[in-house]
Design a protein around this motif. Structure first.
Motif, PDB file in Angstrom:
ATOM      1  N   GLY A  54       0.917  -1.095   0.118  1.00 20.29           N
ATOM      2  CA  GLY A  54      -0.219  -0.124  -0.114  1.00 20.29           C
ATOM      3  C   GLY A  54       0.719   1.267   0.422  1.00 20.29           C
ATOM      4  N   GLY A  55       2.185   1.065  -0.693  1.00 21.93           N
ATOM      5  CA  GLY A  55       2.858   2.108  -0.538  1.00 21.93           C
ATOM      6  C   GLY A  55       3.969   2.441   0.839  1.00 21.93           C
ATOM      7  N   LEU A  56       3.668   1.342   1.699  1.00 18.45           N
ATOM      8  CA  LEU A  56       4.313   1.743   3.062  1.00 18.45           C
ATOM      9  C   LEU A  56       5.885   1.003   3.227  1.00 18.45           C
ATOM     10  CD1 LEU A  56       1.297   3.226   5.379  1.00 18.45           C
ATOM     11  CD2 LEU A  56       2.934   4.253   4.040  1.00 18.45           C
ATOM     12  N   PRO A  57       6.397   1.362   3.689  1.00 19.54           N
ATOM     13  CA  PRO A  57       7.546   0.320   4.064  1.00 19.54           C
ATOM     14  C   PRO A  57       7.097  -0.733   5.336  1.00 19.54           C
ATOM     15  CG  PRO A  57       8.025   2.292   4.814  1.00 19.54           C
ATOM     16  CD  PRO A  57       6.763   2.017   4.038  1.00 19.54           C
ATOM     17  N   ASP A 268       2.833   9.711   4.064  1.00 19.96           N
ATOM     18  CA  ASP A 268       1.981   8.822   4.619  1.00 19.96           C
ATOM     19  C   ASP A 268       2.334   7.517   5.315  1.00 19.96           C
ATOM     20  OD1 ASP A 268       0.546   9.104   1.799  1.00 19.96           O
ATOM     21  OD2 ASP A 268       1.844   8.128   0.982  1.00 19.96           O
ATOM     22  N   LEU A 269       3.533   7.627   6.365  1.00 19.28           N
ATOM     23  CA  LEU A 269       4.088   7.480   7.599  1.00 19.28           C
ATOM     24  C   LEU A 269       2.478   7.486   8.406  1.00 19.28           C
ATOM     25  CD1 LEU A 269       7.211   7.498   7.541  1.00 19.28           C
ATOM     26  CD2 LEU A 269       5.818   5.553   6.973  1.00 19.28           C
ATOM     27  N   PRO A 270       2.266   6.978   9.343  1.00 18.33           N
ATOM     28  CA  PRO A 270       1.359   6.828  10.439  1.00 18.33           C
ATOM     29  C   PRO A 270       1.624   7.799  11.575  1.00 18.33           C
ATOM     30  CG  PRO A 270       2.002   5.094  10.547  1.00 18.33           C
ATOM     31  CD  PRO A 270       2.589   5.291   9.636  1.00 18.33           C
ATOM     32  N   SER A 271       1.467   9.273  11.058  1.00 14.96           N
ATOM     33  CA  SER A 271       1.638  10.108  12.187  1.00 14.96           C
ATOM     34  C   SER A 271       2.070   9.677  13.849  1.00 14.96           C
ATOM     35  CB  SER A 271       0.936  11.623  12.054  1.00 14.96           C
ATOM     36  OG  SER A 271       1.572  12.186  13.127  1.00 14.96           O
ATOM     37  N   ILE A 272       2.926   9.262  14.372  1.00 15.06           N
ATOM     38  CA  ILE A 272       2.625   9.647  15.763  1.00 15.06           C
ATOM     39  C   ILE A 272       2.688  10.743  16.986  1.00 15.06           C
ATOM     40  CG2 ILE A 272       3.568   7.555  15.579  1.00 15.06           C
ATOM     41  CD1 ILE A 272       6.548   7.967  15.796  1.00 15.06           C
ATOM     42  N   GLY A 273       2.243  11.776  16.274  1.00 13.39           N
ATOM     43  CA  GLY A 273       2.236  12.702  16.849  1.00 13.39           C
ATOM     44  C   GLY A 273       0.689  13.319  16.539  1.00 13.39           C
ATOM     45  N   THR A 274       0.787  14.901  16.658  1.00 14.99           N
ATOM     46  CA  THR A 274      -0.628  15.133  16.088  1.00 14.99           C
ATOM     47  C   THR A 274      -1.172  15.708  15.106  1.00 14.99           C
ATOM     48  OG1 THR A 274      -0.863  17.140  17.602  1.00 14.99           O
ATOM     49  CG2 THR A 274      -0.912  14.496  18.610  1.00 14.99           C
ATOM     50  N   GLY A 275       0.439  16.263  14.767  1.00 15.16           N
ATOM     51  CA  GLY A 275      -0.062  17.186  13.463  1.00 15.16           C
ATOM     52  C   GLY A 275      -0.686  16.834  12.103  1.00 15.16           C
TER      53      GLY A 275
END
Length: 651
Positions: A54-57, A268-275
């Motif tokens: 899905g485009g993500l490593p 597209d990486l899952p954000s771990i902040g809130t931005g």
């Protein structure tokens, strides 16, 4: 001892971990100590990239300090890596030369140069924008990357389930190899019609490559992308003769790809902040609980849902409807049991659904209502990409059924792409109704995963649900030839992975156990008080579930452990008690269920593997014979079910 991190000119960091090999290394001129079979035909820097779904490593771990996000990403495997080499010497075709690997060949400078060459020949750097990053020192504990590794990935290093070594004690362990050499290793060129060219001696190894990605809090900007190389000790690194044409750079000779990622993949990486989340639902506070239905609005594209760990289970489920765009949901330490009759996560859209699980999570489908089937842990009519972040295992479980219904599936979708660390289990089939004529059949166990196409990579256990127990046959009263009623058959165990088209195993997996569900136990036959009557027949045991059932099953593996087993058949039901005179015998117990096949396929199966175990499920035990009143003998024990096949083609 602290890690040694070597800084190379384009600000990529490499960590090499080697353990001294038990090589038979002599002193002086000894060609016997060198692996020459790999020299002329060696394919240097042969890359096996970690799959991108899905485009993500593959994300091994992630963390944030509130200013930046940090991701540890699996890049893949590189074979035939010269991790330390002598200075090349040119052979002119006439005068013999001697190349020598001295104790002093392994040095910080030598290893740094070797690792720099490895990345330049194996990694496509066109997308690695490191503008604005400054790395000032190479080996001190205050190195920015060293601090990132220690602070943000401390729970990962040393526990990642790969075939690699630790990244600690880097230079010290590399030095130990050179210390195993008494004086030197030498090889003479020119006595065996060797071609003109440059020659050197190198220490070759297989290495795994990882990346530390640093992004802005909203993931819009890639701040740095540092490589970590970890050499494997199995198989042992070998000294070998390396050759190139005169003036060559001993570069990549393999025809395999370069390691690369899609353009702007970090966004597209899952954000771990809130931005870059449209919404965060935080239920970590003891005063807050989610509603029974978490409905995702159409204008939300990224959502984070935070719970209180697996010991606090919320009675809720997630509904996704009427969407135009793909959706990304990040679950963090969230456990839920869906209400009766509801899927845990349900999407009725054909758009891609991206699910990320960080920390410990449990997703359980709801129990079936009445006699209805159990519900699915995850359901989507489109493609669902399921990813775990970190080394903690997430469980996805189908709901158990109501009376006599089938168990729910762990994941049910059109296409399933799974990567990470998971337990996935089909729901248990419901028990058949008792006191029937015959007793009710047990429901079938749910499938672990069911889809048209299933792509797998990671470390996981996938199990089919257990078949439901058959219901008992009805008892009978007095009267002539008033036999007890037959017990219900046990339900079939669920298939662990079922695909109408293809099941694909990645070449960069870790460890997997795939087991078909247990067949349900057959119901007991009914008793009778009628003279000259037999007890009811027991119900047959349910068939064990298959490990994998698909049209095409492709297994393309290199170095991992994969176990695929059929489920055991259920035990046959015991016959009921009869009432007959001496010289006669009660009913024979029911036959046990057949064991499931390890792989049950329709078209072709492709095998390319090293550590692979196939095992058919055991047949279920036969049911007990019917006891008798009136002097007749107890019936015989039923036959055991047949053992399941290893790899069986559908007929």
């Amino acid at each position: 001892m602290k890690k040694k991190i070597f800084i190379v000119p384009f600000f990529m960091i490499f960590v090499l971990s080697l353990i001294a090999c038990n090589l038979d290394i002599g002193t002086g001129e000894s060609n016997a100590d060198i692996d020459t079979t790999l020299s002329m035909s060696r394919a240097r820097f042969e890359v096996t990239s970690a799959p991108v779904t899905g485009g993500l490593p593959i994300i091994i771990d992630s963390a944030t300090d509130g200013i930046n996000n940090f991701y540890l990403i699996d890049g893949g495997m590189i074979t035939n890596v010269p991790i330390a080499s002598t200075i090349p010497i040119t052979f002119n075709g006439v005068t013999p030369i001697t190349v020598s690997f001295q104790r002093t060949t392994i040095s910080e400078e030598n290893v740094q140069r070797a690792l720099s060459e490895t990345v330049s020949h194996s990694v496509a750097t066109t997308r690695m924008n490191t503008a604005g990053v400054s790395v000032t020192s190479g080996t001190g504990s205050e190195s920015p990357v060293n601090l990132q590794v220690n602070r943000h990935f401390s729970r990962t290093w040393g526990t990642v389930t790969t075939n690699t070594n630790s990244t600690t004690d880097t230079f010290a362990t590399a030095t130990s190899i050179s210390e195993s050499i008494s004086e030197s290793i030498t090889f003479t060129i020119g006595n065996n019609n060797e071609p003109v060219g440059d020659y050197r001696l190198s220490l070759f190894a297989i290495a795994d490559i990882y990346f530390i990605i640093t992004t802005s809090l909203d993931n819009n900007n890639l701040l740095s992308m540092e490589a970590i190389i970890s050499a494997r000790t199995t198989p042992e690194p070998r000294f070998g003769l390396d050759f190139d044409v005169v003036g060559g750079n001993f570069g990549k000779t393999a025809t395999t790809e370069m390691i690369d990622f899609p353009e702007y993949f970090w966004r597209d990486l899952p954000s771990i902040g809130t931005g870059n989340h449209d919404m965060t639902l935080d239920f970590s506070n003891a005063l807050l609980a989610p509603p029974q239905v978490i409905s995702i609005a159409n204008n939300l594209n990224s959502i984070r849902i935070i719970g209180r760990g697996i010991n606090h289970v919320f009675n809720t489920h997630v509904m996704i409807e009427n969407r135009i765009n793909p959706l990304r949901i990040i679950f963090q330490d969230f456990a839920m049991q869906a209400p009766i009759g509801s899927d845990g996560i349900r999407s009725t859209n054909s758009n891609d659904l991206h699910l990320f699980f960080q920390g410990s999570n449990n997703i359980i489908g709801g129990q079936g209502a009445g006699t209805g089937a159990g519900r699915n842990g995850i359901y989507s009519v489109g493609t669902v990409n399921v990813n775990s972040i970190g080394t903690l295992r997430t469980s996805i479980i189908g709901g158990r059924s109501g009376t006599s219904g089938n168990g729910g599936h762990g994941i049910a979708a059109n296409h399933v792409n799974l990567q990470g660390v998971f337990n996935i289990t089909g729901g248990t089939g419901g028990a058949g109704a008792d006191n029937g004529n015959p007793g009710g059949r047990g429901g079938d166990g749910g499938r672990g995963i069911t889809a048209a196409n299933v792509n797998l990579q990671g470390d996981f256990h996938i199990t089919g649900g257990t078949g439901g127990t058959g219901g008992t046959g009805a008892n009978r009263g007095s009267g002539v030839a008033n036999h007890g009623r037959t017990g219900g058959a046990g339900g079939s165990g669920g298939t662990a992975i079922y695909a109408t088209n293809q099941v694909m195993f990645s070449s960069h997996m870790r460890l997997a156990n795939i087991i078909g569900g247990l067949g349900g136990v057959g119901g007991r036959g009914g008793n009778t008080n009628s003279s000259s009557s037999y007890g009811g027949w027991g119900g047959a045991g349910g068939r064990g579930g298959h490990g994998i059932e698909g049209n095409v099953v492709t297994i393309n593996l290199s170095a991992m452990e994969l176990s695929i087993s059929g489920g055991a058949g259920g035990a046959g039901g015991g016959a009921g008690q009869g009432f007959r005179a001496a010289g006669q015998r009660g009913r024979t117990g029911a036959t046990g269920g057949q064991g499931g096949h390890a792989v049950y396929y329709n078209n072709t199966i492709i095998n390319n593997f090293s550590l692979l175990l196939f095992q058919g499920g055991n047949g279920g035990a036969g049911g007990s014979g019917g006891p008798m009143r009136g002097g007749a003998a107890t019936g015989h024990v039923g036959s055991s079910g047949a053992v399941g096949g290893i790899i069986e083609r559908k007929r």
